[in-house]
Write a protein that holds these residues in place. Structure first.
Motif, PDB file in Angstrom:
ATOM      1  N   ILE A 199       3.932  11.485  -2.327  1.00  0.00           N
ATOM      2  CA  ILE A 199       3.695  13.133  -2.565  1.00  0.00           C
ATOM      3  C   ILE A 199       3.523  13.308  -4.022  1.00  0.00           C
ATOM      4  CG2 ILE A 199       4.748  15.283  -2.181  1.00  0.00           C
ATOM      5  CD1 ILE A 199       4.127  13.647   0.423  1.00  0.00           C
ATOM      6  N   GLY A 200       2.503  14.332  -4.182  1.00  0.00           N
ATOM      7  CA  GLY A 200       2.105  14.759  -5.535  1.00  0.00           C
ATOM      8  C   GLY A 200       2.460  15.881  -5.843  1.00  0.00           C
ATOM      9  N   LYS A 201       1.570  16.347  -6.810  1.00  0.00           N
ATOM     10  CA  LYS A 201       2.081  17.723  -7.510  1.00  0.00           C
ATOM     11  C   LYS A 201       1.725  18.879  -6.723  1.00  0.00           C
ATOM     12  CE  LYS A 201       2.290  17.085 -12.314  1.00  0.00           C
ATOM     13  NZ  LYS A 201       2.118  15.677 -12.415  1.00  0.00           N
ATOM     14  N   GLU A 202       0.408  18.816  -5.700  1.00  0.00           N
ATOM     15  CA  GLU A 202      -0.132  19.719  -4.872  1.00  0.00           C
ATOM     16  C   GLU A 202       0.751  20.137  -4.032  1.00  0.00           C
ATOM     17  OE1 GLU A 202      -4.476  21.376  -3.157  1.00  0.00           O
ATOM     18  OE2 GLU A 202      -4.233  19.092  -3.570  1.00  0.00           O
ATOM     19  N   MET A 203       1.083  19.003  -3.155  1.00  0.00           N
ATOM     20  CA  MET A 203       1.820  19.378  -1.818  1.00  0.00           C
ATOM     21  C   MET A 203       3.291  19.819  -2.373  1.00  0.00           C
ATOM     22  SD  MET A 203       1.145  16.857   1.420  1.00  0.00           S
ATOM     23  CE  MET A 203       2.518  17.972   2.158  1.00  0.00           C
TER      24      MET A 203
ATOM     25  N   GLY B  79       7.621  22.034  -1.939  1.00  0.00           N
ATOM     26  CA  GLY B  79       8.806  21.734  -2.206  1.00  0.00           C
ATOM     27  C   GLY B  79       9.484  20.603  -1.482  1.00  0.00           C
ATOM     28  N   PRO B  80      10.741  20.359  -1.577  1.00  0.00           N
ATOM     29  CA  PRO B  80      11.239  19.118  -1.009  1.00  0.00           C
ATOM     30  C   PRO B  80      10.808  18.901   0.387  1.00  0.00           C
ATOM     31  CG  PRO B  80      12.992  20.300  -2.277  1.00  0.00           C
ATOM     32  CD  PRO B  80      11.746  21.028  -2.212  1.00  0.00           C
TER      33      PRO B  80
ATOM     34  N   ILE C 144       0.724  -1.189   0.117  1.00  0.00           N
ATOM     35  CA  ILE C 144      -0.041   0.085  -0.072  1.00  0.00           C
ATOM     36  C   ILE C 144       0.845   1.422   0.084  1.00  0.00           C
ATOM     37  CG2 ILE C 144      -1.789   1.327   1.221  1.00  0.00           C
ATOM     38  CD1 ILE C 144      -2.852  -1.260   0.004  1.00  0.00           C
ATOM     39  N   ILE C 145       0.503   2.208  -0.881  1.00  0.00           N
ATOM     40  CA  ILE C 145       1.012   3.495  -1.083  1.00  0.00           C
ATOM     41  C   ILE C 145      -0.039   4.414  -0.869  1.00  0.00           C
ATOM     42  CG2 ILE C 145       2.333   5.296  -2.374  1.00  0.00           C
ATOM     43  CD1 ILE C 145       3.580   2.785  -4.232  1.00  0.00           C
ATOM     44  N   VAL C 146      -0.018   5.228   0.559  1.00  0.00           N
ATOM     45  CA  VAL C 146      -1.029   6.249   0.703  1.00  0.00           C
ATOM     46  C   VAL C 146      -0.659   7.459   0.039  1.00  0.00           C
ATOM     47  CG1 VAL C 146      -2.145   7.347   2.591  1.00  0.00           C
ATOM     48  CG2 VAL C 146      -1.358   4.740   2.990  1.00  0.00           C
ATOM     49  N   ALA C 147      -1.601   8.025  -0.656  1.00  0.00           N
ATOM     50  CA  ALA C 147      -1.541   9.255  -1.207  1.00  0.00           C
ATOM     51  C   ALA C 147      -1.772  10.463  -0.301  1.00  0.00           C
ATOM     52  CB  ALA C 147      -2.652   9.516  -2.437  1.00  0.00           C
ATOM     53  N   VAL C 148      -0.692  11.148  -0.285  1.00  0.00           N
ATOM     54  CA  VAL C 148      -0.805  12.127   0.896  1.00  0.00           C
ATOM     55  C   VAL C 148      -0.662  13.497   0.206  1.00  0.00           C
ATOM     56  CG1 VAL C 148       0.534  13.363   3.065  1.00  0.00           C
ATOM     57  CG2 VAL C 148       0.458  10.781   2.566  1.00  0.00           C
ATOM     58  N   ASP C 149      -1.578  13.885  -0.354  1.00  0.00           N
ATOM     59  CA  ASP C 149      -1.536  15.226  -1.302  1.00  0.00           C
ATOM     60  C   ASP C 149      -2.664  16.084  -0.565  1.00  0.00           C
ATOM     61  OD1 ASP C 149       0.092  14.083  -2.917  1.00  0.00           O
ATOM     62  OD2 ASP C 149      -1.424  13.052  -4.098  1.00  0.00           O
ATOM     63  N   TYR C 150      -2.188  17.117   0.111  1.00  0.00           N
ATOM     64  CA  TYR C 150      -2.889  18.045   0.723  1.00  0.00           C
ATOM     65  C   TYR C 150      -2.329  19.579   0.381  1.00  0.00           C
ATOM     66  CZ  TYR C 150      -4.689  14.519   3.912  1.00  0.00           C
ATOM     67  OH  TYR C 150      -5.335  13.435   4.314  1.00  0.00           O
TER      68      TYR C 150
END
Length: 230
Positions: A33-37, A42-43, A5-11
């Motif tokens: 970690i996606g584009k929004e966060m 950044g890093p 499982i990979i949990v999408a942490v995009d906030y």
């Protein structure tokens, strides 16, 4: 077993992401970690997750000229992320340059390629100029990615069985579009339950709202893991 499982942490804010990470067990999942966060923070967004013990899939889907993508991949690897991705539609030279940049850096970061976005329907794929079915296009792009040195691809679980048969057991299949039975499919079009996706041949499952939107995220995570083991 090692958790798939990979949990999408995009906030859009760090606080809810931090709260979620506090509730999840890094022994039971990795995080994405996606584009929004990443665009907002950044890093530091990836570093925050790694400091809490999570391996990070940096989901930025690089797609540019070969030299630019190679440089971006090298920079991401230097962050220490576990996995990152590029768009297979960027072509062979772009993917080969990306892989070469990691090899030169002696990086063990996994590099995978996006085939066809799981939000796209048959009609939308035709609208952007791809002939054939989603499955045919995914299969073609996956073969290109493999021959270009990618460790695997992002695909929908609907294509996992076909890609596993075509590319062997060592080729990683990372599948979003995974929803427990009864969950809202959101903007995903080609979906499957976690257990069915693993049975079809997926290596890793990207799960967002069924975990991040749950009142008890770790309970939702362990429930999904239990359904897979059953």
């Amino acid at each position: 077993m090692t958790s798939p499982i990979i949990v999408a942490v995009d906030y859009p804010q760090l606080e809810p992401a931090q709260d979620l990470l506090e509730q999840l067990d890094p022994a039971l999942c990795r995080v994405k970690i996606g584009k929004e966060m990443f665009t907002r923070f950044g890093p530091s967004a990836a570093e925050m997750c790694m400091k809490k013990g999570f391996e990070v899939f940096l989901d930025l889907k690089f797609h540019d000229i070969p030299n630019t993508v190679a440089g971006a991949c090298r920079s991401a690897a230097e962050l220490g992320v576990w996995m990152m991705n590029v768009h297979a539609s960027g072509g062979r030279r772009m993917m080969e340059a990306a892989r070469e940049s990691l090899d030169k850096a002696n990086s063990d970061t996994l590099l995978i390629a996006v085939t066809i976005l799981t939000s796209l329907s048959q009609e939308e794929i035709h609208e952007i100029g791809y002939s054939g079915t989603p499955e045919e296009n995914v299969s073609r792009l996956a073969a290109l990615a493999k021959s270009s040195g990618m460790h695997g691809v992002v695909c929908s679980p609907k294509e996992a069985e076909r890609l596993r048969a075509e590319n062997g057991n060592d080729f990683l299949l990372v599948t979003p579009g995974v929803r427990p039975a009864g969950s809202d499919t959101g903007d995903q079009r080609r979906v499957m339950t976690p257990a069915d996706a693993m049975q079809a041949g997926s290596s890793y499952l990207v799960v967002g709202r069924p975990i991040t939107g749950a009142e008890e995220p770790n309970e939702a995570l362990t429930s999904i893991l239990a359904s897979i083991e059953d």
